[in-house]
Design a protein around this motif. Sequence first.
Motif, PDB file in Angstrom:
ATOM      1  N   CYS A 168      12.177  -1.993  19.081  1.00 35.22           N
ATOM      2  CA  CYS A 168      12.226  -3.029  18.039  1.00 35.22           C
ATOM      3  C   CYS A 168      11.758  -2.426  16.718  1.00 35.22           C
ATOM      4  O   CYS A 168      10.741  -1.706  16.689  1.00 35.22           O
ATOM      5  CB  CYS A 168      11.338  -4.216  18.411  1.00 35.22           C
ATOM      6  SG  CYS A 168      11.730  -4.979  20.006  1.00 35.22           S
ATOM      7  N   VAL A 169      12.465  -2.746  15.631  1.00 39.56           N
ATOM      8  CA  VAL A 169      12.171  -2.124  14.336  1.00 39.56           C
ATOM      9  C   VAL A 169      12.108  -3.199  13.247  1.00 39.56           C
ATOM     10  O   VAL A 169      13.012  -4.029  13.120  1.00 39.56           O
ATOM     11  CB  VAL A 169      13.236  -1.080  13.955  1.00 39.56           C
ATOM     12  CG1 VAL A 169      12.968  -0.515  12.561  1.00 39.56           C
ATOM     13  CG2 VAL A 169      13.272   0.044  14.983  1.00 39.56           C
ATOM     14  N   ALA A 170      11.038  -3.171  12.460  1.00 37.44           N
ATOM     15  CA  ALA A 170      10.882  -4.022  11.284  1.00 37.44           C
ATOM     16  C   ALA A 170      10.569  -3.144  10.087  1.00 37.44           C
ATOM     17  O   ALA A 170       9.793  -2.187  10.202  1.00 37.44           O
ATOM     18  CB  ALA A 170       9.765  -5.044  11.486  1.00 37.44           C
ATOM     19  N   ALA A 171      11.160  -3.445   8.941  1.00 33.95           N
ATOM     20  CA  ALA A 171      10.897  -2.704   7.710  1.00 33.95           C
ATOM     21  C   ALA A 171      10.539  -3.699   6.616  1.00 33.95           C
ATOM     22  O   ALA A 171      10.963  -4.857   6.643  1.00 33.95           O
ATOM     23  CB  ALA A 171      12.110  -1.881   7.297  1.00 33.95           C
ATOM     24  N   TYR A 172       9.742  -3.237   5.653  1.00 34.78           N
ATOM     25  CA  TYR A 172       9.368  -4.128   4.556  1.00 34.78           C
ATOM     26  C   TYR A 172       9.171  -3.332   3.278  1.00 34.78           C
ATOM     27  O   TYR A 172       8.728  -2.184   3.288  1.00 34.78           O
ATOM     28  CB  TYR A 172       8.127  -4.950   4.907  1.00 34.78           C
ATOM     29  CG  TYR A 172       6.864  -4.168   5.201  1.00 34.78           C
ATOM     30  CD1 TYR A 172       5.807  -4.097   4.278  1.00 34.78           C
ATOM     31  CD2 TYR A 172       6.697  -3.502   6.418  1.00 34.78           C
ATOM     32  CE1 TYR A 172       4.645  -3.407   4.555  1.00 34.78           C
ATOM     33  CE2 TYR A 172       5.531  -2.805   6.708  1.00 34.78           C
ATOM     34  CZ  TYR A 172       4.506  -2.759   5.774  1.00 34.78           C
ATOM     35  OH  TYR A 172       3.347  -2.071   6.050  1.00 34.78           O
ATOM     36  N   TRP A 173       9.566  -3.986   2.166  1.00 37.12           N
ATOM     37  CA  TRP A 173       9.424  -3.414   0.826  1.00 37.12           C
ATOM     38  C   TRP A 173       9.528  -4.558  -0.165  1.00 37.12           C
ATOM     39  O   TRP A 173       9.585  -5.726   0.227  1.00 37.12           O
ATOM     40  CB  TRP A 173      10.471  -2.330   0.586  1.00 37.12           C
ATOM     41  CG  TRP A 173      11.899  -2.782   0.621  1.00 37.12           C
ATOM     42  CD1 TRP A 173      12.624  -3.338  -0.390  1.00 37.12           C
ATOM     43  CD2 TRP A 173      12.804  -2.708   1.743  1.00 37.12           C
ATOM     44  NE1 TRP A 173      13.913  -3.609   0.006  1.00 37.12           N
ATOM     45  CE2 TRP A 173      14.048  -3.238   1.321  1.00 37.12           C
ATOM     46  CE3 TRP A 173      12.679  -2.236   3.053  1.00 37.12           C
ATOM     47  CZ2 TRP A 173      15.157  -3.310   2.162  1.00 37.12           C
ATOM     48  CZ3 TRP A 173      13.778  -2.313   3.891  1.00 37.12           C
ATOM     49  CH2 TRP A 173      14.993  -2.844   3.451  1.00 37.12           C
ATOM     50  N   HIS A 174       9.585  -4.254  -1.460  1.00 36.05           N
ATOM     51  CA  HIS A 174       9.479  -5.298  -2.472  1.00 36.05           C
ATOM     52  C   HIS A 174      10.818  -5.952  -2.843  1.00 36.05           C
ATOM     53  O   HIS A 174      10.949  -7.174  -2.765  1.00 36.05           O
ATOM     54  CB  HIS A 174       8.821  -4.740  -3.735  1.00 36.05           C
ATOM     55  CG  HIS A 174       8.473  -5.776  -4.754  1.00 36.05           C
ATOM     56  ND1 HIS A 174       7.631  -6.834  -4.484  1.00 36.05           N
ATOM     57  CD2 HIS A 174       8.870  -5.939  -6.052  1.00 36.05           C
ATOM     58  CE1 HIS A 174       7.503  -7.597  -5.554  1.00 36.05           C
ATOM     59  NE2 HIS A 174       8.247  -7.081  -6.523  1.00 36.05           N
ATOM     60  N   HIS A 175      11.804  -5.178  -3.255  1.00 35.42           N
ATOM     61  CA  HIS A 175      13.038  -5.716  -3.832  1.00 35.42           C
ATOM     62  C   HIS A 175      14.045  -6.087  -2.736  1.00 35.42           C
ATOM     63  O   HIS A 175      14.515  -5.208  -2.009  1.00 35.42           O
ATOM     64  CB  HIS A 175      13.679  -4.694  -4.768  1.00 35.42           C
ATOM     65  CG  HIS A 175      12.808  -4.275  -5.903  1.00 35.42           C
ATOM     66  ND1 HIS A 175      11.844  -3.289  -5.778  1.00 35.42           N
ATOM     67  CD2 HIS A 175      12.748  -4.707  -7.194  1.00 35.42           C
ATOM     68  CE1 HIS A 175      11.234  -3.122  -6.955  1.00 35.42           C
ATOM     69  NE2 HIS A 175      11.754  -3.974  -7.827  1.00 35.42           N
ATOM     70  N   PRO A 176      14.428  -7.370  -2.619  1.00 41.32           N
ATOM     71  CA  PRO A 176      15.361  -7.771  -1.562  1.00 41.32           C
ATOM     72  C   PRO A 176      16.812  -7.446  -1.902  1.00 41.32           C
ATOM     73  O   PRO A 176      17.236  -7.572  -3.054  1.00 41.32           O
ATOM     74  CB  PRO A 176      15.154  -9.286  -1.469  1.00 41.32           C
ATOM     75  CG  PRO A 176      14.740  -9.689  -2.852  1.00 41.32           C
ATOM     76  CD  PRO A 176      13.942  -8.527  -3.394  1.00 41.32           C
ATOM     77  N   LEU A 177      17.556  -7.060  -0.879  1.00 39.69           N
ATOM     78  CA  LEU A 177      18.986  -6.856  -1.096  1.00 39.69           C
ATOM     79  C   LEU A 177      19.671  -8.186  -1.398  1.00 39.69           C
ATOM     80  O   LEU A 177      20.546  -8.267  -2.262  1.00 39.69           O
ATOM     81  CB  LEU A 177      19.615  -6.213   0.145  1.00 39.69           C
ATOM     82  CG  LEU A 177      21.134  -5.994   0.091  1.00 39.69           C
ATOM     83  CD1 LEU A 177      21.542  -5.148  -1.110  1.00 39.69           C
ATOM     84  CD2 LEU A 177      21.620  -5.357   1.399  1.00 39.69           C
ATOM     85  N   TYR A 178      19.228  -9.246  -0.701  1.00 44.53           N
ATOM     86  CA  TYR A 178      19.811 -10.571  -0.912  1.00 44.53           C
ATOM     87  C   TYR A 178      18.722 -11.574  -1.230  1.00 44.53           C
ATOM     88  O   TYR A 178      17.669 -11.595  -0.579  1.00 44.53           O
ATOM     89  CB  TYR A 178      20.598 -11.023   0.327  1.00 44.53           C
ATOM     90  CG  TYR A 178      21.777 -10.128   0.613  1.00 44.53           C
ATOM     91  CD1 TYR A 178      22.892 -10.149  -0.219  1.00 44.53           C
ATOM     92  CD2 TYR A 178      21.757  -9.247   1.696  1.00 44.53           C
ATOM     93  CE1 TYR A 178      23.973  -9.306   0.026  1.00 44.53           C
ATOM     94  CE2 TYR A 178      22.832  -8.407   1.950  1.00 44.53           C
ATOM     95  CZ  TYR A 178      23.935  -8.443   1.107  1.00 44.53           C
ATOM     96  OH  TYR A 178      24.992  -7.605   1.332  1.00 44.53           O
ATOM     97  N   SER A 179      18.972 -12.408  -2.255  1.00 45.45           N
ATOM     98  CA  SER A 179      18.009 -13.438  -2.653  1.00 45.45           C
ATOM     99  C   SER A 179      18.714 -14.521  -3.453  1.00 45.45           C
ATOM    100  O   SER A 179      19.575 -14.226  -4.286  1.00 45.45           O
ATOM    101  CB  SER A 179      16.881 -12.833  -3.495  1.00 45.45           C
ATOM    102  OG  SER A 179      16.058 -13.848  -4.033  1.00 45.45           O
ATOM    103  N   SER A 180      18.306 -15.760  -3.218  1.00 45.34           N
ATOM    104  CA  SER A 180      18.848 -16.893  -3.973  1.00 45.34           C
ATOM    105  C   SER A 180      17.969 -17.259  -5.160  1.00 45.34           C
ATOM    106  O   SER A 180      18.197 -18.270  -5.819  1.00 45.34           O
ATOM    107  CB  SER A 180      18.987 -18.108  -3.049  1.00 45.34           C
ATOM    108  OG  SER A 180      19.839 -17.841  -1.967  1.00 45.34           O
TER     109      SER A 180
END
Length: 449
Positions: free
Chosen positions: A325-337
């Motif tokens: 299982c893999v989770a990644a996190y960072w600041h700028h989202p690829l998709y956002s409303s």
Amino acid sequence: MHLNASARTPLLRTRPRTLLLVLTGVLALVGGLLLAWPGRAGAAADPLISRGRPATASSAEDSSLAAANAFDGSATTRWASAEGKDPQWIRVDLGAGATVTRVRLTWEAAYAKAYRVEVSEDGATWTTLAEESAGNGATDDWTGLTGKGRYLRIHGTARGTTYGYSLFEAEVYGTPGGGPPPAGAFTVVAAGDIAAQCTASDSGCAHPKTAALARQINPKFYLTMGDNQYDDARIADFRAYYDKTWGAFKARTHPVPGNHETYDPAGALAGYKAYFGSIAYPQGKSYYSFDEANWHFIALDSNSFDQKAQTDWLKADLAANTKPCVAAYWHHPLYSSGGHGNDPVSKPVWKLLYGAKADLVLNGHDHHYERFAPQDPDGKATASGIVEIVGGMGGAEPYPIEEVQPNSQKRISGQYGVLKLEFTDSGYGWTYVGSDGQVKDTSPKYSCH
């Protein structure tokens, strides 16, 4: 047995011999009560399992009288429902299945004349543990209960006053884990866009409230998705603001930087690096990875996604990973409303993660909460895709929803809060918990790819 501290005892009118017999019986009864009384010396009392757990209610009179107040351990804070309306309810999420043996309710002047104590495994189907039809307020102590479930609810059906329902404290006692927990289960709290330049002395300051909630949840560890400190992330600001709230659990935090961390006049990420030190640079870079149970977590610096060194590192890290299982996190989202909208800087990273069958991506930057259905890097919905969550409501001023993106399933703007993520060896799910302690959204349950 139900003991009500406000109940009146009728006068005994009987002859002396009968009185003696009655007194003897009363003493025997009191002795039995003491033997059974939870918390007595020498007794194996069941622990309190509701303190600080997320709570929600059918209504609240105002934001200062939220459901969480009934589970905070304070005798001076309280939950109060809207006035003059029946029925009303308050419930607590015990975090996992539990065996409930005792519920103690401390009412404010606005008490319930009639109510039910109920338990549920899923928060939808409820089983009654105890029922009151002639309540008179003060303290109700239900003992000797036998119920199993994750959620407990006090369901008021008739008010004792013209006001609403109000509880200083609702205490649930029992045995955590009514059944075996899922293999490898652990909880994580995550948020981005956190410490505005304000303190708890300012009633409008949000990050002390989200920090208090995050601390109450008491997860295995914390993730931050950037813009930890506003506006320029200087070390002096970290010490004056972030450190006073979210800094309380810095040692258990795995942070990443946001764009505001690059604005420091002393140099990009200077204050961030000085404050977090090796916590943010465990592998000598502003990006790193770590494992927990069956999960591999990847912390990335989206300020430098255009640098080959980070993408090369990510390729090597994914190739070396042995966790399913893999989770990644960072600041700028690829998709956002939200106001910032989609950020294509993240797309190459998404492609690498998608190719490695990653499961979950967490982002900040836009100051709202949003969850997306599984999708590929091109935004096409697919069961093999990555689930993305925008969780930028840690304390910075909210942004409105502007243009709803395809595959966006839920959006909340204006309510500060944190992500409470539940991981197991084979899947995950989460709730978005508002700073008032109420659950605002519950995700589907997902299995790892």
